[in-house]
Design an enzyme around this catalytic site. Structure first.
Site, PDB file in Angstrom:
ATOM      1  N   THR A   1      57.990  -8.101 -37.961  1.00  0.00           N
ATOM      2  CA  THR A   1      57.624  -6.606 -37.704  1.00  0.00           C
ATOM      3  C   THR A   1      57.470  -6.331 -36.139  1.00  0.00           C
ATOM      4  O   THR A   1      57.368  -5.112 -36.020  1.00  0.00           O
ATOM      5  CB  THR A   1      56.378  -6.107 -38.264  1.00  0.00           C
ATOM      6  N   GLU A   2      57.758  -6.923 -35.039  1.00  0.00           N
ATOM      7  CA  GLU A   2      57.541  -6.524 -33.886  1.00  0.00           C
ATOM      8  C   GLU A   2      58.426  -5.504 -33.315  1.00  0.00           C
ATOM      9  O   GLU A   2      57.859  -4.631 -32.557  1.00  0.00           O
ATOM     10  CB  GLU A   2      57.687  -8.101 -33.114  1.00  0.00           C
ATOM     11  N   ALA A   3      59.554  -5.445 -33.493  1.00  0.00           N
ATOM     12  CA  ALA A   3      60.513  -4.728 -32.902  1.00  0.00           C
ATOM     13  C   ALA A   3      60.179  -3.153 -33.565  1.00  0.00           C
ATOM     14  O   ALA A   3      60.323  -1.970 -32.947  1.00  0.00           O
ATOM     15  CB  ALA A   3      62.020  -4.872 -33.308  1.00  0.00           C
TER      16      ALA A   3
ATOM     17  N   LEU B   1      57.257  -2.111 -33.550  1.00  0.00           N
ATOM     18  CA  LEU B   1      56.123  -1.778 -33.270  1.00  0.00           C
ATOM     19  C   LEU B   1      56.343  -1.871 -31.342  1.00  0.00           C
ATOM     20  O   LEU B   1      55.313  -1.455 -30.694  1.00  0.00           O
ATOM     21  CB  LEU B   1      54.910  -2.915 -33.119  1.00  0.00           C
TER      22      LEU B   1
END
Length: 246
Positions: A124-126, A128
């Site tokens: 999910t990093e991208a 955020l």
């Protein structure tokens, strides 16, 4: 305690037990897990480590309430992941819940990972304003490159069958049914045989740690401190779309 310990028949069980934040990688949980791994390494009765979780989430990734504390957080995570990889005893993960972001790095560091039908996975990093920087240390040497590109960039969720196909986990199957034969096989192996076999398997991954840890920890700290990431994390905590979403 956020990490509960148990021991039976040569297997040391480590259970992530921080349900209030979905077993997020807080500084306290990371420290407790690192200490528990150190104790297991020194215990002659431990033949293998079984890493499990309470609740419906194995690990939700970084504790966003602690974000922006500089490079020590990313370096602490890198040290934890390296401790799993370097442990002279096999580490087996058993997952029956959600795994997100940094939690995927923890899975990637384990030698064997089993996930059931209740598991789901997402980088999910991208979404955020971040990137899966530190967790790439154990993951990129093991993941299918095309699949890594897809899931790093899109943040899509995928299931255990897909996780096994791309090399994130070892077996897609209910842990209760799969773990018995796996753990029995580990008990039948000699301590020296396990340690030396694992050394062969992890040599390439450890070379990546030696080369890239500081760079990726610095990159992670820089991203967490950025305006875009602050907006992404705030939007996530407030359950709204970030400013760039359309």
């Amino acid at each position: 305690m956020l990490v509960r310990r148990s021991s039976a028949d040569g297997i040391t069980g480590l259970t992530l037990d921080s349900p209030h934040n979905r077993n997020a990688l807080s500084a306290r949980l990371v420290a407790e897990l690192h200490d528990a791994l150190t104790a297991a390494a020194a215990d002659p009765a431990t033949r293998a480590v079984l890493l499990t979780h309470t609740g419906g989430t194995f690990c939700s990734g970084a504790d966003l309430t602690e974000a922006g504390t500089g490079a020590e957080g990313p370096l602490g995570l890198a040290r934890l992941l390296r401790a799993v990889v370097e442990l002279p005893k096999p580490v087996v993960a058993a997952v029956n819940g959600h795994v997100r972001a940094g939690g995927l790095g923890l899975l990637g560091a384990c030698d064997i990972a089993v996930a059931g039908a209740g598991a789901s996975f997402a980088f999910t990093e991208a979404r955020l304003g971040l990137a899966p920087a530190v967790i790439s240390l154990p993951l990129l040497p093991r993941l299918d490159p095309r699949a890594a590109a897809r899931y790093y960039l899109t943040g899509e969720r995928f299931d255990a069958t897909e996780a096994a196909r791309i090399g994130l986990i070892t077996v897609a199957g209910e842990p209760e049914a799969v773990l018995g034969p796996l753990l029995d096989g580990l008990r039948r192996a000699s301590p020296q045989g396990l340690a030396e076999s694992k050394r062969l398997l992890t040599a390439g991954v450890l070379r990546v740690f030696d080369r890239d840890t500081q760079d990726l920890a610095d990159r992670s700290a820089r991203l967490f401190a950025s305006e875009e990431a602050r907006e992404g994390m705030t939007a996530f905590l407030e359950r709204r779309d970030p400013a760039w979403a359309r």
